[in-house]
Design a protein around this motif. Structure first.
Motif, short mmCIF file in Angstrom:
data_model
loop_
_atom_site.label_atom_id
_atom_site.label_comp_id
_atom_site.label_asym_id
_atom_site.label_seq_id
_atom_site.Cartn_x
_atom_site.Cartn_y
_atom_site.Cartn_z
N ARG A 257 0.74 -1.03 0.04
CA ARG A 257 0.02 0.01 -0.16
C ARG A 257 1.10 1.73 0.22
N MET A 258 1.88 1.44 0.67
CA MET A 258 2.71 2.34 0.77
C MET A 258 3.54 2.83 -0.17
N SER A 259 4.17 1.52 -0.79
CA SER A 259 4.57 1.61 -1.52
C SER A 259 4.21 2.02 -3.06
N VAL A 260 2.58 1.95 -3.43
CA VAL A 260 2.01 2.20 -4.16
C VAL A 260 1.20 3.53 -4.09
N ILE A 261 1.12 3.98 -3.46
CA ILE A 261 1.60 5.61 -3.10
C ILE A 261 2.20 6.10 -3.02
N ASP A 262 3.86 5.51 -3.40
CA ASP A 262 4.68 6.71 -3.85
C ASP A 262 4.89 6.44 -5.06
N LYS A 267 4.72 9.18 -11.03
CA LYS A 267 4.06 8.69 -12.10
C LYS A 267 2.67 10.10 -11.94
N GLY A 268 2.96 10.90 -11.38
CA GLY A 268 2.08 12.23 -11.43
C GLY A 268 0.57 12.32 -10.83
N PHE A 269 0.55 11.12 -10.85
CA PHE A 269 -1.34 10.81 -9.77
C PHE A 269 -0.92 11.45 -8.71
N GLU A 270 -2.49 11.98 -8.45
CA GLU A 270 -3.15 12.83 -6.90
C GLU A 270 -3.42 11.41 -6.20
N VAL A 271 -3.11 11.38 -4.77
CA VAL A 271 -3.43 9.99 -3.98
C VAL A 271 -3.94 10.34 -2.92
N LYS A 325 -2.67 -1.82 -13.75
CA LYS A 325 -1.56 -3.04 -14.34
C LYS A 325 -0.15 -1.79 -14.76
N GLU A 326 -0.28 -0.64 -15.07
CA GLU A 326 1.22 0.05 -15.18
C GLU A 326 2.00 -0.52 -13.71
#
Ligand code: COI
Length: 350
Positions: A257-262, A267-271, A325-326
């Motif tokens: 979870r914490m790694s996907v947020i980073d 990649k430029g997405f707002e989380v 997927k990316e």
């Protein structure tokens, strides 16, 4: 710390493993790491041949559930060198779980050294195929023989390793559970405690019997807010932006979870981490702004969500998950040294 005493097996089972057909979670490597807690200290760290552990019938973990665990993976880079993914996070989380369950903390050096030496010794067991890994299961339990109810005074910390083939993540269907809960505020939800998983078994079996793959856990008080999915954390993409439930003590502090947020932010997405209601997801599905949803966890990696069943009907999520997927591909590429480790997550086992 004491030197780790190593006793190697005389009968390696490695030649019996068919790397093209690895049954999930059933095969274990030649060795295991053990350390004992006695008289308020961790002693006798050792690596021994994989073997059964003697269990007295009054072993306290069996009765009162002082048992916690971690899940990790070792991968290989192109040079064949084993890599661990953010192992310091697992060491820290094990101790957070230990504190909550009234268990002793384990010096992080013992966790790190035990892990490295064990993985190094059993490195030939790490599958080379893309998407494969060696799953690592560090765990701690109360092994005192005592029938009274209090914190145990003796514990064992053990690490076992299980090679795992490539995980093909099919799109999953969730059932939003309103009768049973996974965790409540003030409970043990944030700990990786064995009992949390035991409590999830019945609702999960019921969801599977209805044709779903996993349970979507809602909050204990109102059955309104989304917490987790199965044994994973959850993310939604609505109108181009990602949201994930805010950690509030009942949600597992997932390392994926914490790694996907980073990664998403990179990649430029707002989380945004915030409370998310099931109603809000239903509304987003109905007005066409719900673009993706996925679960994150060590064992599965990223699981793409197709739909969410509720007592009132089905919420359609999406038929594809391009960003998830990316992110999954990037994460997997970092884990085998194919993508630049921009965050410095990978720890080589030299
Ligand atoms: C993991 O994803 O590593 C977990 O700990 C979940 C487990 C129940 C397989």
């Amino acid at each position: 710390m004491e030197t780790i005493k190593i006793t190697k097996t005389k009968h390696s089972k490695l030649s019996e493993l068919d790397f093209d057909n690895i049954p999930l979670g059933k095969i274990f490597t030649d060795h295991m790491f053990i350390c004992d807690y006695e008289n308020r200290s961790w002693i006798n760290p050792r690596i021994v041949p994989m073997q059964n552990i003697a269990t007295h019938p009054a072993t306290m973990a069996l009765h009162y559930g002082q048992a916690i665990f971690e899940g990790m993976k070792a991968t290989l880079n192109a040079a064949g060198e084993p890599l661990l993914f953010r192992p310091e996070k697992n060491a820290a989380r094990l101790n957070t779980s230990a504190v909550r369950m009234g268990m002793p903390e384990l010096p992080e050096e013992i966790f790190a050294e035990g892990l490295k030496q064990l993985v190094s010794l059993d490195r030939e067991w790490i599958p080379k195929k893309k998407g494969s890994a060696m799953y690592l299961r560090p765990f701690m339990y109360a092994d005192e023989h005592f029938i009274g109810m209090r914190a145990a005074t003796t514990y064992k910390f053990i690490i076992i390793c299980s090679p795992a083939g490539p995980y093909f993540s099919e799109r999953i269907k969730l059932f939003a559970e309103k009768k049973y809960i996974r965790a409540a505020h003030g409970g043990t939800g944030e700990a990786k405690a064995a009992g949390n998983y035991a409590a999830a078994i019945l609702p999960t079996e019921k969801a599977k019997a209805k044709g779903y793959n996993q349970v979507l856990w809602l909050d204990a008080a109102e059955h309104k807010y989304i917490e987790e999915v199965g044994t994973m954390n959850i993310f939604f993409k609505i109108n181009g932006k990602f949201i994930t439930p805010k950690r509030d003590g009942s949600i597992l502090d997932g390392i994926t979870r914490m790694s996907v947020i980073d990664l998403l932010r990179h990649k430029g997405f707002e989380v945004t981490e915030r409370p998310i209601t099931l109603d809000e997801i239903k509304e987003a599905s109905e007005n066409g702004t719900l673009e993706e949803a996925f679960g994150t966890g060590t064992a599965v990696g990223i699981a793409y969500i197709q739909e969410i069943g509720t007592d009132e009907g089905t919420i359609h999520v999406s038929d594809d998950s391009p960003v998830a997927k990316e992110v999954n591909d990037t994460l997997n590429a970092i884990k085998i040294g194919e993508s630049e480790d921009v965050f410095g997550w990978m720890v080589p086992v030299s």
